[in-house]
Write a protein that holds these residues in place. Structure first.
Motif, PDB file in Angstrom:
ATOM      1  N   ILE A   1      64.570 -72.791  41.897  1.00 27.83           N
ATOM      2  CA  ILE A   1      63.060 -72.732  41.945  1.00 27.83           C
ATOM      3  C   ILE A   1      62.115 -72.953  43.216  1.00 27.83           C
ATOM      4  O   ILE A   1      62.768 -73.963  43.953  1.00 27.83           O
ATOM      5  CB  ILE A   1      62.710 -73.843  40.704  1.00 27.83           C
ATOM      6  CG1 ILE A   1      63.403 -73.171  39.440  1.00 27.83           C
ATOM      7  CG2 ILE A   1      61.094 -74.037  40.613  1.00 27.83           C
ATOM      8  CD1 ILE A   1      63.085 -74.108  38.109  1.00 27.83           C
ATOM      9  N   ASN A   2      61.329 -72.225  43.379  1.00 28.81           N
ATOM     10  CA  ASN A   2      60.495 -72.389  44.651  1.00 28.81           C
ATOM     11  C   ASN A   2      59.339 -73.269  44.311  1.00 28.81           C
ATOM     12  O   ASN A   2      58.649 -74.254  45.318  1.00 28.81           O
ATOM     13  CB  ASN A   2      60.036 -71.075  45.284  1.00 28.81           C
ATOM     14  CG  ASN A   2      58.928 -71.049  46.131  1.00 28.81           C
ATOM     15  OD1 ASN A   2      57.701 -71.357  45.957  1.00 28.81           O
ATOM     16  ND2 ASN A   2      59.699 -70.870  47.425  1.00 28.81           N
ATOM     17  N   GLU A   3      58.693 -73.015  43.014  1.00 32.96           N
ATOM     18  CA  GLU A   3      57.612 -73.996  42.927  1.00 32.96           C
ATOM     19  C   GLU A   3      57.234 -74.010  41.274  1.00 32.96           C
ATOM     20  O   GLU A   3      57.610 -73.165  40.480  1.00 32.96           O
ATOM     21  CB  GLU A   3      56.146 -73.554  43.835  1.00 32.96           C
ATOM     22  CG  GLU A   3      56.006 -72.321  43.267  1.00 32.96           C
ATOM     23  CD  GLU A   3      54.650 -71.816  44.265  1.00 32.96           C
ATOM     24  OE1 GLU A   3      54.053 -72.829  44.913  1.00 32.96           O
ATOM     25  OE2 GLU A   3      54.509 -70.583  44.551  1.00 32.96           O
ATOM     26  N   ILE A   4      56.544 -75.190  40.715  1.00 32.77           N
ATOM     27  CA  ILE A   4      56.187 -75.333  39.361  1.00 32.77           C
ATOM     28  C   ILE A   4      54.718 -75.918  39.480  1.00 32.77           C
ATOM     29  O   ILE A   4      54.442 -76.696  40.292  1.00 32.77           O
ATOM     30  CB  ILE A   4      56.850 -76.206  38.726  1.00 32.77           C
ATOM     31  CG1 ILE A   4      58.596 -75.744  38.633  1.00 32.77           C
ATOM     32  CG2 ILE A   4      56.496 -76.236  37.255  1.00 32.77           C
ATOM     33  CD1 ILE A   4      59.344 -76.949  38.008  1.00 32.77           C
ATOM     34  N   PHE A   5      53.903 -75.200  38.803  1.00 35.82           N
ATOM     35  CA  PHE A   5      52.383 -75.413  38.856  1.00 35.82           C
ATOM     36  C   PHE A   5      51.681 -75.130  37.642  1.00 35.82           C
ATOM     37  O   PHE A   5      51.946 -74.153  36.897  1.00 35.82           O
ATOM     38  CB  PHE A   5      51.697 -75.018  40.058  1.00 35.82           C
ATOM     39  CG  PHE A   5      51.520 -73.573  40.237  1.00 35.82           C
ATOM     40  CD1 PHE A   5      50.803 -72.484  39.910  1.00 35.82           C
ATOM     41  CD2 PHE A   5      52.681 -72.911  40.927  1.00 35.82           C
ATOM     42  CE1 PHE A   5      50.433 -71.260  39.907  1.00 35.82           C
ATOM     43  CE2 PHE A   5      52.848 -71.412  41.137  1.00 35.82           C
ATOM     44  CZ  PHE A   5      51.685 -70.659  40.527  1.00 35.82           C
ATOM     45  N   GLN A   6      50.676 -75.584  37.335  1.00 34.88           N
ATOM     46  CA  GLN A   6      49.737 -75.314  36.199  1.00 34.88           C
ATOM     47  C   GLN A   6      48.682 -74.802  36.778  1.00 34.88           C
ATOM     48  O   GLN A   6      47.884 -75.254  37.598  1.00 34.88           O
ATOM     49  CB  GLN A   6      49.482 -76.827  35.671  1.00 34.88           C
ATOM     50  CG  GLN A   6      48.355 -76.269  34.236  1.00 34.88           C
ATOM     51  CD  GLN A   6      48.314 -77.411  33.288  1.00 34.88           C
ATOM     52  OE1 GLN A   6      48.725 -77.664  32.203  1.00 34.88           O
ATOM     53  NE2 GLN A   6      47.510 -78.653  33.751  1.00 34.88           N
ATOM     54  N   THR A   7      47.744 -73.540  35.999  1.00 37.01           N
ATOM     55  CA  THR A   7      46.827 -73.205  36.403  1.00 37.01           C
ATOM     56  C   THR A   7      46.393 -71.866  35.264  1.00 37.01           C
ATOM     57  O   THR A   7      46.578 -72.055  34.191  1.00 37.01           O
ATOM     58  CB  THR A   7      47.332 -71.880  37.751  1.00 37.01           C
ATOM     59  OG1 THR A   7      46.075 -71.208  38.194  1.00 37.01           O
ATOM     60  CG2 THR A   7      48.390 -70.907  37.400  1.00 37.01           C
ATOM     61  N   ILE A   8      45.719 -71.008  35.791  1.00 35.88           N
ATOM     62  CA  ILE A   8      45.149 -69.987  34.752  1.00 35.88           C
ATOM     63  C   ILE A   8      46.062 -68.617  35.075  1.00 35.88           C
ATOM     64  O   ILE A   8      45.953 -68.189  36.189  1.00 35.88           O
ATOM     65  CB  ILE A   8      43.730 -69.713  34.847  1.00 35.88           C
ATOM     66  CG1 ILE A   8      42.952 -70.947  34.368  1.00 35.88           C
ATOM     67  CG2 ILE A   8      43.207 -68.586  34.017  1.00 35.88           C
ATOM     68  CD1 ILE A   8      42.858 -71.303  33.016  1.00 35.88           C
ATOM     69  N   GLN A   9      46.728 -67.738  33.970  1.00 37.48           N
ATOM     70  CA  GLN A   9      47.242 -66.685  34.181  1.00 37.48           C
ATOM     71  C   GLN A   9      46.068 -65.689  34.464  1.00 37.48           C
ATOM     72  O   GLN A   9      44.929 -65.626  33.954  1.00 37.48           O
ATOM     73  CB  GLN A   9      47.938 -66.045  32.826  1.00 37.48           C
ATOM     74  CG  GLN A   9      48.414 -64.829  32.891  1.00 37.48           C
ATOM     75  CD  GLN A   9      49.491 -64.406  33.930  1.00 37.48           C
ATOM     76  OE1 GLN A   9      49.049 -64.357  35.120  1.00 37.48           O
ATOM     77  NE2 GLN A   9      50.713 -64.386  33.353  1.00 37.48           N
TER      78      GLN A   9
ATOM     79  N   GLU B   1      51.570 -84.601  32.906  1.00 35.31           N
ATOM     80  CA  GLU B   1      50.687 -84.580  31.685  1.00 35.31           C
ATOM     81  C   GLU B   1      49.961 -83.263  31.992  1.00 35.31           C
ATOM     82  O   GLU B   1      48.920 -83.113  31.541  1.00 35.31           O
ATOM     83  CB  GLU B   1      49.759 -85.913  31.884  1.00 35.31           C
ATOM     84  CG  GLU B   1      50.127 -86.989  31.952  1.00 35.31           C
ATOM     85  CD  GLU B   1      49.331 -88.335  31.851  1.00 35.31           C
ATOM     86  OE1 GLU B   1      48.245 -87.983  32.421  1.00 35.31           O
ATOM     87  OE2 GLU B   1      49.488 -89.405  31.358  1.00 35.31           O
ATOM     88  N   TRP B   2      50.712 -82.383  32.166  1.00 34.26           N
ATOM     89  CA  TRP B   2      49.964 -80.960  32.131  1.00 34.26           C
ATOM     90  C   TRP B   2      50.024 -80.508  30.389  1.00 34.26           C
ATOM     91  O   TRP B   2      50.899 -80.835  29.769  1.00 34.26           O
ATOM     92  CB  TRP B   2      51.175 -79.725  32.810  1.00 34.26           C
ATOM     93  CG  TRP B   2      51.019 -79.935  34.149  1.00 34.26           C
ATOM     94  CD1 TRP B   2      50.108 -80.498  34.905  1.00 34.26           C
ATOM     95  CD2 TRP B   2      51.983 -79.425  35.092  1.00 34.26           C
ATOM     96  NE1 TRP B   2      50.365 -80.104  36.233  1.00 34.26           N
ATOM     97  CE2 TRP B   2      51.475 -79.803  36.538  1.00 34.26           C
ATOM     98  CE3 TRP B   2      53.330 -78.674  34.791  1.00 34.26           C
ATOM     99  CZ2 TRP B   2      52.210 -79.274  37.713  1.00 34.26           C
ATOM    100  CZ3 TRP B   2      53.950 -78.540  36.098  1.00 34.26           C
ATOM    101  CH2 TRP B   2      53.486 -78.914  37.407  1.00 34.26           C
ATOM    102  N   THR B   3      48.908 -79.869  30.149  1.00 38.21           N
ATOM    103  CA  THR B   3      48.381 -79.500  28.778  1.00 38.21           C
ATOM    104  C   THR B   3      48.757 -78.000  28.241  1.00 38.21           C
ATOM    105  O   THR B   3      48.653 -77.790  27.091  1.00 38.21           O
ATOM    106  CB  THR B   3      47.038 -79.859  28.334  1.00 38.21           C
ATOM    107  OG1 THR B   3      46.355 -79.067  29.517  1.00 38.21           O
ATOM    108  CG2 THR B   3      46.796 -81.376  28.810  1.00 38.21           C
ATOM    109  N   ALA B   4      48.820 -77.188  29.200  1.00 34.56           N
ATOM    110  CA  ALA B   4      49.031 -75.748  28.974  1.00 34.56           C
ATOM    111  C   ALA B   4      50.282 -75.656  28.009  1.00 34.56           C
ATOM    112  O   ALA B   4      51.440 -76.138  28.348  1.00 34.56           O
ATOM    113  CB  ALA B   4      49.317 -75.081  30.337  1.00 34.56           C
ATOM    114  N   LYS B   5      50.327 -74.755  27.249  1.00 34.94           N
ATOM    115  CA  LYS B   5      51.615 -74.267  26.243  1.00 34.94           C
ATOM    116  C   LYS B   5      52.105 -73.128  26.816  1.00 34.94           C
ATOM    117  O   LYS B   5      53.049 -72.661  25.938  1.00 34.94           O
ATOM    118  CB  LYS B   5      51.465 -74.621  24.944  1.00 34.94           C
ATOM    119  CG  LYS B   5      50.652 -75.984  24.536  1.00 34.94           C
ATOM    120  CD  LYS B   5      51.708 -77.099  24.846  1.00 34.94           C
ATOM    121  CE  LYS B   5      52.868 -77.187  23.928  1.00 34.94           C
ATOM    122  NZ  LYS B   5      53.899 -78.202  24.225  1.00 34.94           N
TER     123      LYS B   5
END
Length: 218
Positions: free
Chosen positions: A5-13, A83-87
Motif C-alpha cells: 500500500i502506497n497511502e491511505i487517506f480520507q477525502t471526497i470521491q 476516527e475517520w467517519t467515511a463508510k
C-alpha cells in the motif's frame, strides 16, 4: 493477506458515479499499464528500495514512491485510530487488480464499509460480489471483456474524438449489458471537456470532471 500500500487517506470521491461521496482511499503500489497522463506515476514500481514500515506509512504527509505491506486488520485499526467517519472505501492504484482483493473487500464489508475498485480492466477482477467496480479502459491495452461485464460503471478518459472508437469497440463486445458510461476529460483539457459534453448529450452518458482537482483536495 498483506497488500503493498502506497497511502491511505480520507477525502471526497471526485470521479464517476460516487462523485461527492466521503471516501477512504486505499492506494496500492504497482502498475503495468502506465498511462502517459497518469497522475500517480509514483505507484508504478513496487521497489524494495522504497519499502517502509507500517508505522511510517500511516504518518505519510506527501505522495511519493514509498510503500508498505499492510493487512486488512491493520487498515481497519488505522481507520479507527484516526476516527475517520467515511463508510465508502475506494481501492485504487496503481492497478489494484494485479492483486487478489477478495479478502480485503470481504473484511471491509464485515465492518460496514461499501467497497469500490478503480481498475483498468486489464487483469481479472477478484473481489466480493458486492464491491462496486469502476473500469477505466485504456487504448492500446488488453481490456478484458470479462472486466466490462463485471463493471458497475465505465469511466473512460478522453483527449480527442478518436478516443471514442475504442470505447465503442469495448461496448460492442458486451451488447447485452446495460452500462453506466462516464466520459472524463484527461488532465482538465478544455477541448477534451467539450468533446465529452457533446458526446454525453448525444449518447445520454454522464460526465466525470475529477471534482477533487477543481476544488483542490487530494
Amino acid at each position: 493477506m498483506n497488500y503493498p500500500i502506497n497511502e491511505i487517506f480520507q477525502t471526497i470521491q471526485g470521479e464517476g458515479y460516487y462523485t461527492g461521496t466521503p471516501s477512504i482511499f486505499i492506494r496500492l503500489q504497482g502498475c503495468p499499464v502506465r498511462c502517459q497522463w497518469c497522475d500517480t506515476k509514483y505507484t508504478w514500481t513496487c521497489s524494495n528500495n522504497n519499502q517502509i514500515s507500517y508505522e511510517e506509512l500511516v504518518k505519510k504527509k506527501i505522495s511519493d514512491q514509498t510503500w508498505s505491506y499492510i493487512n486488512a486488520i491493520q487498515i481497519l485499526e488505522n481507520i479507527k485510530k484516526k476516527e475517520w467517519t467515511a463508510k465508502h472505501v475506494v481501492i485504487t492504484g496503481g492497478e489494484p487488480c494485479i492483486y487478489n482483493l477478495l479478502y480485503l473487500t470481504t473484511e471491509l464489508e464485515k465492518q460496514g464499509f461499501k467497497c469500490q475498485i478503480e481498475t483498468s480492466g486489464t487483469k481479472i477482477i477478484k473481489c466480493s460480489s458486492n464491491t462496486w467496480v469502476t473500469v477505466s479502459p485504456k487504448q492500446h491495452q488488453n481490456t478484458l471483456p470479462a472486466s466490462i461485464l463485471r463493471s458497475d460503471e465505465i469511466k473512460y478518459p478522453i483527449l480527442k474524438q478518436e478516443d471514442l472508437f475504442y470505447l465503442e469497440k469495448m461496448l460492442s463486445m458486451v451488447k447485452n449489458k446495460k452500462c453506466r458510461v462516464f466520459l472524463q476529460p484527461i488532465s482538465q483539457n478544455q477541448e477534451a471537456l467539450k468533446i465529452c459534453i457533446k458526446n454525453c448529450i448525444i449518447k445520454n452518458w454522464r460526465l466525470s470532471i475529477q471534482l477533487h482537482k477543481y476544488i483542490l483536495i487530494k
